[in-house]
Scaffold this motif. Sequence first.
Motif, short mmCIF file in Angstrom:
data_model
loop_
_atom_site.label_atom_id
_atom_site.label_comp_id
_atom_site.label_asym_id
_atom_site.label_seq_id
_atom_site.Cartn_x
_atom_site.Cartn_y
_atom_site.Cartn_z
N ARG A 134 34.12 26.77 65.46
CA ARG A 134 35.26 27.16 66.27
C ARG A 134 36.18 28.07 65.48
O ARG A 134 36.45 27.83 64.31
CB ARG A 134 36.02 25.92 66.75
CG ARG A 134 37.20 26.23 67.67
CD ARG A 134 37.77 24.97 68.26
NE ARG A 134 36.83 24.34 69.16
CZ ARG A 134 36.66 24.70 70.44
NH1 ARG A 134 37.39 25.68 70.96
NH2 ARG A 134 35.79 24.07 71.19
N LEU A 135 36.69 29.11 66.17
CA LEU A 135 37.61 30.05 65.52
C LEU A 135 39.00 29.44 65.46
O LEU A 135 39.46 28.80 66.42
CB LEU A 135 37.65 31.37 66.27
CG LEU A 135 36.59 32.42 65.89
CD1 LEU A 135 35.18 31.93 66.16
CD2 LEU A 135 36.83 33.72 66.65
N HIS A 136 39.68 29.64 64.33
CA HIS A 136 41.04 29.14 64.13
C HIS A 136 41.91 30.27 63.58
O HIS A 136 41.44 31.08 62.78
CB HIS A 136 41.07 27.98 63.14
CG HIS A 136 40.48 26.71 63.67
ND1 HIS A 136 39.13 26.55 63.88
CD2 HIS A 136 41.06 25.52 64.02
CE1 HIS A 136 38.91 25.33 64.34
NE2 HIS A 136 40.06 24.70 64.43
N LEU A 137 43.16 30.28 64.01
CA LEU A 137 44.17 31.16 63.42
C LEU A 137 45.14 30.28 62.64
O LEU A 137 45.67 29.29 63.17
CB LEU A 137 44.94 31.94 64.49
CG LEU A 137 44.26 33.17 65.10
CD1 LEU A 137 45.18 33.78 66.15
CD2 LEU A 137 43.94 34.21 64.04
N ILE A 138 45.38 30.65 61.38
CA ILE A 138 46.35 29.94 60.55
C ILE A 138 47.54 30.87 60.33
O ILE A 138 47.39 31.98 59.81
CB ILE A 138 45.72 29.51 59.22
CG1 ILE A 138 44.58 28.51 59.49
CG2 ILE A 138 46.78 28.88 58.33
CD1 ILE A 138 43.94 27.96 58.25
N ILE A 139 48.70 30.42 60.76
CA ILE A 139 49.93 31.21 60.66
C ILE A 139 50.68 30.79 59.41
O ILE A 139 50.90 29.58 59.18
CB ILE A 139 50.81 31.00 61.91
CG1 ILE A 139 49.97 31.08 63.20
CG2 ILE A 139 51.95 32.00 61.93
CD1 ILE A 139 49.27 32.39 63.40
N ASP A 140 51.08 31.78 58.59
CA ASP A 140 51.84 31.45 57.38
C ASP A 140 53.33 31.64 57.64
O ASP A 140 53.76 31.95 58.76
CB ASP A 140 51.35 32.28 56.20
CG ASP A 140 51.69 33.77 56.34
OD1 ASP A 140 52.27 34.16 57.38
OD2 ASP A 140 51.38 34.53 55.41
N ASP A 141 54.14 31.47 56.60
CA ASP A 141 55.59 31.59 56.75
C ASP A 141 56.08 33.02 56.56
O ASP A 141 57.30 33.26 56.56
CB ASP A 141 56.31 30.65 55.77
CG ASP A 141 55.93 30.94 54.33
OD1 ASP A 141 54.94 31.66 54.11
OD2 ASP A 141 56.62 30.44 53.42
N ASN A 142 55.14 33.97 56.43
CA ASN A 142 55.52 35.38 56.28
C ASN A 142 55.11 36.21 57.50
O ASN A 142 54.89 37.42 57.39
CB ASN A 142 54.88 35.98 55.02
CG ASN A 142 55.45 35.37 53.75
OD1 ASN A 142 56.65 35.12 53.67
ND2 ASN A 142 54.60 35.12 52.77
#
Length: 595
Positions: free
Chosen positions: A211-219
């Motif tokens: 499964r594809l995932h997007l990980i969002i950082d704090d920048n």
Amino acid sequence: MVMEDHSLLLVQQGEIVWSREDGLASVVDVTTSELPVQKEGVSVAKVEQNLFEWLKGHMLKLKGTLMIASPDDLAAIQALRLRSSEKSKMTRDHNGFRKLLIVLTRAGKVFALHTGDGRVVWSMLLPSLRKSEACENPVGLHIYQWQVPHHHALDENPSVLVVGRCGPSLSAPSVLSFIDAYTGMELKSLSPAHTAAQVIPLPHTDSTEQRLHLIIDDNQHAYLYPRTPEAIDILKHEFSNVYWYSVDADNGVIRGHALKSNCVQEAVDEYCFDFRDLWSVVFPSESEKIIATMTRKANEVVHTQAKVMTDYDVMYKYISKNLLFVANAAPKAAGEIGTVIPEEAWLVIYILDTVTGRILHRMTHHGCQGPVHAVFSENWVVYHYFNLRAHRYEMSVVEIYDQSRADNKDVWRFVLGKHNLTSPISSYSRPEVIAKSQSYFFTHSVKAIEATSTAKGITSKQLLIGTIGDQVLALDKRFLDPRRTVNPSQAEKEDGIIPLTDSLPIIPQSYITHALKVEGLRGIVTVPAKLESTSLVFVYGVDLFFTQIAPSRTYDSLTEDFSYALLLLTIVALVAAIFVTWVLSERKDLQDKWR
């Protein structure tokens, strides 16, 4: 001694007397995995081993019957009974009751629990969270299904993704660990340079079922996983359809986001993307403070959009996975109950579309305050709060219906093909919705609320309410129907409408935990079984509790106490009666012919 995985040991003269896995008292996230399919074919060695075990088992049972078994023999007999039980097998059953519960604890330890008998199949303290000296305060955050092979790829084991962080801060370094769900082996681990402020599972998989995932950082960057060319191609094809939202409760802002382009950095990274803000909803800080949000489950199945009302009228549910429930309280009423007078307290609830930021419904409860616990399912949301004026807890329900399809009730529109049921649905088209709501008093304070889920969404819904007494109450959704009236008509009674009362009933027999308590109850997880009538329920806190419930009873299966012997006797008696009557009929016909 308390170990780093939160397990508890008693050590005496340098030897371990006993140990307890007390890390299971701090579960932070739960997912499930199917067990392997039972393979056809049996080897000769397996047959010989089974024969030896069979003979050994019968010898032990004979000793137990003659009361000459030693304590070791009695323990072996008990273990043999547990091993031979259908519930404890490590293969799938046709009803889908046997599963693995993969739980993540606050210490960063992962457990696989068997739903049949609750035993720990495997456990692992994530080494990737502790191999770095810079990771001083490792914590487990979330666990996600990473790879779920289907029947055409059964040679692959399912795997899960564990996201951890080296500290409570959003700017702390993140750790990604990929674990085999059957063996508990860590397949690989990553220590990315970016942080993990938010993880978004996408509804897309590659050719290997990852499964594809997007990980969002704090920048303000989004990173795609898995980092493969195929995943990039899939994301580029769905680039314009990827939306997500973020909630800044401290500043009272909810924002909607979409992907923009690849990151502009010194080091080129084709898996890094910039995103843009599509919309924002800013709540006035002097009058409202965000205290709760809730959205629908991504994998929830809805059987039908149409809902038949009384007098055979039809309304269409507004079904959208992009809906968000938001509960705001007055700033003075954001604290504990009783710290504010009713005139200074109010609760405002919103239902938003997270693609456009459009507010579909807004309602104010004056003289009320949190804490708010909510559950969102299909087209309805139920939430629990405290009414300061009445000095009682309340539960409210809001149901949303799509008016743009209201004209499809005419039969001639279907005959002539002039209906709009097959027209595409877009969040950007302004929805014509109406909302029906109703409020009821409720006796208990609540710790958690969840709704049952089934494989096809046909079975009636029940609300599972974790009460302040650490028990779980199953409440039929029909009690929270906004169409309830004091004197329902005959048509409404036939439709199952319950007469309106100001309070929701507390039926002692509806406690699915019975006389047990789930000490320190914190969360309820429901999982659909293959059998449509049954939903699996896992409750966690300091204690763990698992059970199966059938909201509409087991209409698609026979109960365990069903008398098969009586059924067989009935069939034999019917066959015998048919034979006897046939013989008597033939004899009577013969006598009539001789006359």
